[in-house]
Design a protein around this motif. Structure first.
Motif, short mmCIF file in Angstrom:
data_model
loop_
_atom_site.label_atom_id
_atom_site.label_comp_id
_atom_site.label_asym_id
_atom_site.label_seq_id
_atom_site.Cartn_x
_atom_site.Cartn_y
_atom_site.Cartn_z
N LYS A 69 -12.75 28.63 -19.33
CA LYS A 69 -11.73 29.61 -18.95
C LYS A 69 -12.14 30.98 -19.47
O LYS A 69 -12.95 31.09 -20.38
CB LYS A 69 -10.38 29.22 -19.57
N GLU A 70 -11.54 31.99 -18.90
CA GLU A 70 -11.81 33.35 -19.35
C GLU A 70 -11.48 33.50 -20.83
O GLU A 70 -12.21 34.17 -21.58
CB GLU A 70 -11.01 34.35 -18.52
N GLU A 71 -10.42 32.86 -21.28
CA GLU A 71 -10.03 32.93 -22.70
C GLU A 71 -11.09 32.30 -23.60
O GLU A 71 -11.28 32.73 -24.73
CB GLU A 71 -8.68 32.27 -22.93
N ASP A 72 -11.78 31.27 -23.11
CA ASP A 72 -12.86 30.65 -23.89
C ASP A 72 -13.99 31.65 -24.10
O ASP A 72 -14.54 31.76 -25.20
CB ASP A 72 -13.40 29.41 -23.17
N LEU A 73 -14.35 32.37 -23.05
CA LEU A 73 -15.42 33.36 -23.15
C LEU A 73 -15.00 34.50 -24.07
O LEU A 73 -15.79 34.98 -24.89
CB LEU A 73 -15.80 33.89 -21.77
N LYS A 74 -13.74 34.93 -23.98
CA LYS A 74 -13.24 35.97 -24.88
C LYS A 74 -13.32 35.52 -26.33
O LYS A 74 -13.72 36.30 -27.21
CB LYS A 74 -11.80 36.35 -24.52
N ALA A 75 -12.96 34.28 -26.60
CA ALA A 75 -13.03 33.75 -27.96
C ALA A 75 -14.47 33.71 -28.45
O ALA A 75 -14.75 34.01 -29.62
CB ALA A 75 -12.41 32.35 -28.02
N ALA A 76 -15.40 33.37 -27.57
CA ALA A 76 -16.82 33.34 -27.94
C ALA A 76 -17.32 34.74 -28.29
O ALA A 76 -17.99 34.94 -29.31
CB ALA A 76 -17.65 32.74 -26.80
N PHE A 77 -16.99 35.72 -27.44
CA PHE A 77 -17.40 37.10 -27.72
C PHE A 77 -16.79 37.59 -29.03
O PHE A 77 -17.47 38.24 -29.83
CB PHE A 77 -16.96 38.04 -26.58
N ARG A 78 -15.51 37.29 -29.25
CA ARG A 78 -14.83 37.75 -30.46
C ARG A 78 -15.50 37.18 -31.71
O ARG A 78 -15.77 37.90 -32.67
CB ARG A 78 -13.35 37.32 -30.42
N LEU A 79 -15.77 35.88 -31.70
CA LEU A 79 -16.41 35.25 -32.86
C LEU A 79 -17.81 35.82 -33.07
O LEU A 79 -18.20 36.12 -34.20
CB LEU A 79 -16.48 33.73 -32.69
#
Length: 177
Positions: free
Chosen positions: A10-20
């Motif tokens: 999901k888009e939220e998964d990619l956002k979480a990856a970038f954030r981390l």
């Protein structure tokens, strides 16, 4: 071998990856900026002829603090504004991020496949891993990583087993809460 994990990123998964990925190196990046500010301050003080000691120290300290403030501001803005915007853009551009993905691993490799292809990556070829409450990142280099969202681990021990495989392969890493 573990059961295969099947999910659609999901888009939220990619956002979480970038954030981390971005927040981990925040303090290191601020340190580099401070060193840069210090160097610029010294160059400006030399250009100014190293006037009085107070003027020289003031110029060096002022430049270092100014650059440090900019670095701190960027380290807050980047994960909060730029990373989500960038992740959304990449998610829209990269079709394979919207395809159902099957992933699994054995003692030696991590495997992934979707309708566009398949691949495998030896644990021994990974350089590090990082995890938080949302995502697990497995790095191929300092800037290239594979991510697995925590929501896909149906068995409580599955993520721990994958991390254990990484550790058994001497891949350094850390888990943040």
């Amino acid at each position: 071998m573990i059961e295969k994990l099947i999910f659609t990123p999901k888009e939220e998964d990619l956002k979480a990856a970038f954030r981390l990925h971005m927040t981990h190196s925040r303090f290191k990046r601020i340190g580099y900026f401070l060193l840069f500010g210090l160097a610029i301050g010294i160059v400006l003080a030399a250009w100014n002829g190293f006037g009085s000691i107070n003027e020289t120290i003031g110029l060096i300290a002022g430049m270092t603090l100014w650059v440090g403030f900019v670095a701190l501001l960027l380290s807050v803005i980047m994960p909060l504004w730029w990373a989500p915007w960038y992740a959304q853009k990449i998610y829209k551009q990269q079709k394979d991020l919207r395809l159902e993905l099957t992933t699994w691993w054995d003692d030696e490799k991590l495997y992934s496949s979707n309708e566009q292809g398949h691949g495998h990556l030896a644990f021994a070829d990974m350089v590090k891993w990082r995890s938080d409450n949302n995502v697990l990142l497995m790095y191929r280099s300092d800037q290239l990583y594979n991510f697995l969202p925590n929501r896909i681990f149906t068995q409580p021990a599955a993520k721990a087993g994958l991390i254990r495989r990484l550790q058994d392969s001497c891949v350094p890493g850390e888990e943040q809460s």
